[in-house]
Motif scaffolding. Structure first.
Motif, short mmCIF file in Angstrom:
data_model
loop_
_atom_site.label_atom_id
_atom_site.label_comp_id
_atom_site.label_asym_id
_atom_site.label_seq_id
_atom_site.Cartn_x
_atom_site.Cartn_y
_atom_site.Cartn_z
N THR A 141 -1.80 2.97 0.00
CA THR A 141 -2.98 2.72 0.84
C THR A 141 -4.15 3.60 0.43
O THR A 141 -5.30 3.17 0.40
CB THR A 141 -2.64 2.92 2.33
N CYS A 145 -6.83 1.08 -1.06
CA CYS A 145 -7.97 0.82 -0.17
C CYS A 145 -9.06 1.88 -0.30
O CYS A 145 -10.11 1.78 0.34
CB CYS A 145 -7.51 0.74 1.28
N ASP A 165 -6.27 -10.40 5.29
CA ASP A 165 -6.27 -9.52 4.11
C ASP A 165 -7.28 -8.38 4.23
O ASP A 165 -7.90 -7.98 3.24
CB ASP A 165 -6.54 -10.31 2.82
N ILE A 167 -8.17 -4.42 6.45
CA ILE A 167 -7.85 -3.41 7.46
C ILE A 167 -9.17 -2.87 7.99
O ILE A 167 -10.18 -2.85 7.27
CB ILE A 167 -6.99 -2.25 6.89
N ILE A 181 -7.29 -5.55 1.60
CA ILE A 181 -5.98 -4.96 1.29
C ILE A 181 -5.16 -5.98 0.49
O ILE A 181 -5.16 -7.17 0.79
CB ILE A 181 -5.24 -4.50 2.57
N SER A 182 -4.49 -5.48 -0.54
CA SER A 182 -3.76 -6.36 -1.45
C SER A 182 -2.40 -6.75 -0.89
O SER A 182 -1.88 -6.12 0.04
CB SER A 182 -3.56 -5.67 -2.80
N ASN A 185 0.14 -3.88 -1.27
CA ASN A 185 -0.11 -2.83 -0.28
C ASN A 185 0.44 -3.25 1.09
O ASN A 185 1.11 -2.48 1.78
CB ASN A 185 -1.61 -2.56 -0.20
N LYS A 186 0.20 -4.52 1.45
CA LYS A 186 0.72 -5.05 2.73
C LYS A 186 2.25 -5.01 2.73
O LYS A 186 2.87 -4.66 3.73
CB LYS A 186 0.23 -6.48 2.95
#
Length: 299
Positions: A141, A145, A165, A167, A181-182, A185-186
């Motif tokens: 993260t 991000c 997608d 945050i 966010i990719s 990452n999620k």
């Protein structure tokens, strides 16, 4: 007016009027406290109202012997703001710091990691321990991000808009922004949420905080620093790195891969484009590529 009262009022002003973050306010307070300590150690009895230019010059002269130019400039800037506040509130007629110049400091380029180094750091995390999944999600993260460490610590479950997608990030001065966010990452955040966080006994007030320690409470900055330093040591990385290094790397890698500077500015939450422009100096090859690609007389 005593120093403690002036400092308390100044903090109140920085919080309510300027809307600064806790970290920024803390830095301003430290600058003034350095001056107060100097006065006490030299038994100088002067108040915030009557302290004069010669005393602050004496303080800056002594400071210059003990700290580097960048730290010196930081303290001078903080004290100028403090005395400007006193002038603004009509406690003083003048700012005793007015004629004191900051030392010339070069623009410090941010440290960055290569993609290989980031992969190596994340790969060194021990996933057999419960905190391993959390630490992987944290590093993904920070890098994925481009968050400040304070933004990461304040990230809430209710800030996760995974279907869209994005945050929601609360940055300096409580300003909010949406950051993409990719999928990867999620994925790692969801593993942590569903396999680790769900088993924690969560402390009152931390129910909505995303990343928690083993006791179910909010993480500290020091813990994130410790995790990163240990991983760097584990892989034999000689660079001096911190959570902010991942943010710098995020911006630098985006720029190198052709991202628009204004888009990077929005994602980082920089108020001014000039703050983001520092990344232009990290890898100048990008400028040549832009010229060769877009200039009408490139051929």
């Amino acid at each position: 007016m005593k120093w403690n009262q002036a400092l308390h009022d100044f903090q109140h002003y920085l919080n309510l009027e300027r809307g600064l973050s806790k970290n920024s306010i803390s830095n301003y307070v430290l600058d003034v406290e350095k001056l107060i300590l100097f006065l006490e150690s030299h038994q100088i009895v002067e108040t915030p109202i009557n302290i004069d230019k010669s005393t602050v010059q004496q303080f800056i002269y002594e400071l210059a012997k003990n700290v580097n130019p960048r730290s010196q400039a930081r303290v001078i800037s903080g004290l100028k703001s403090f005395f400007n506040y006193l002038v603004f509130e009509d406690y003083r007629q003048d700012n005793p710091m007015e004629l004191i110049e900051s030392p010339k400091v070069g623009r410090k380029l941010p440290d960055t990691l290569s993609e290989e180094e980031i992969n190596a750091l994340i790969g060194a995390i021990d996933l057999s321990k419960p905190e391993g999944e959390r630490n992987r999600a944290i590093l993904e993260t920070l890098y994925g991000c481009g968050l400040r460490v304070s933004e990461l610590l304040d990230l809430k479950l209710s800030d996760l808009y995974f279907e869209e997608d994005f945050i929601k990030v609360t940055g300096k001065g409580d300003k909010q922004r949406f950051v993409p966010i990719s999928e990867i990452n999620k994925k790692y955040i969801n593993i942590y949420r569903k396999e680790i966080r769900i088993h924690l006994t969560i402390k009152k007030g931390a129910e909505d905080i995303l990343f928690l320690n083993r006791r179910g409470n909010k993480l500290t900055r020091a813990m994130i620093f410790t995790v990163i330093k240990q991983l760097a040591q584990d892989i034999g990385l000689k660079k001096s790195i911190s959570p902010h290094t991942f943010r710098h790397s995020f911006a630098t890698h985006l720029l190198q891969n052709g991202a628009d500077l204004r888009a990077i500015q929005q994602m980082l939450g920089h108020e001014s484009i000039t703050t983001t422009e520092v990344y232009m100096h990290v890898d100048r090859t990008h400028l040549a590529e832009v010229m060769n690609r877009y200039h009408p007389r490139k051929g």
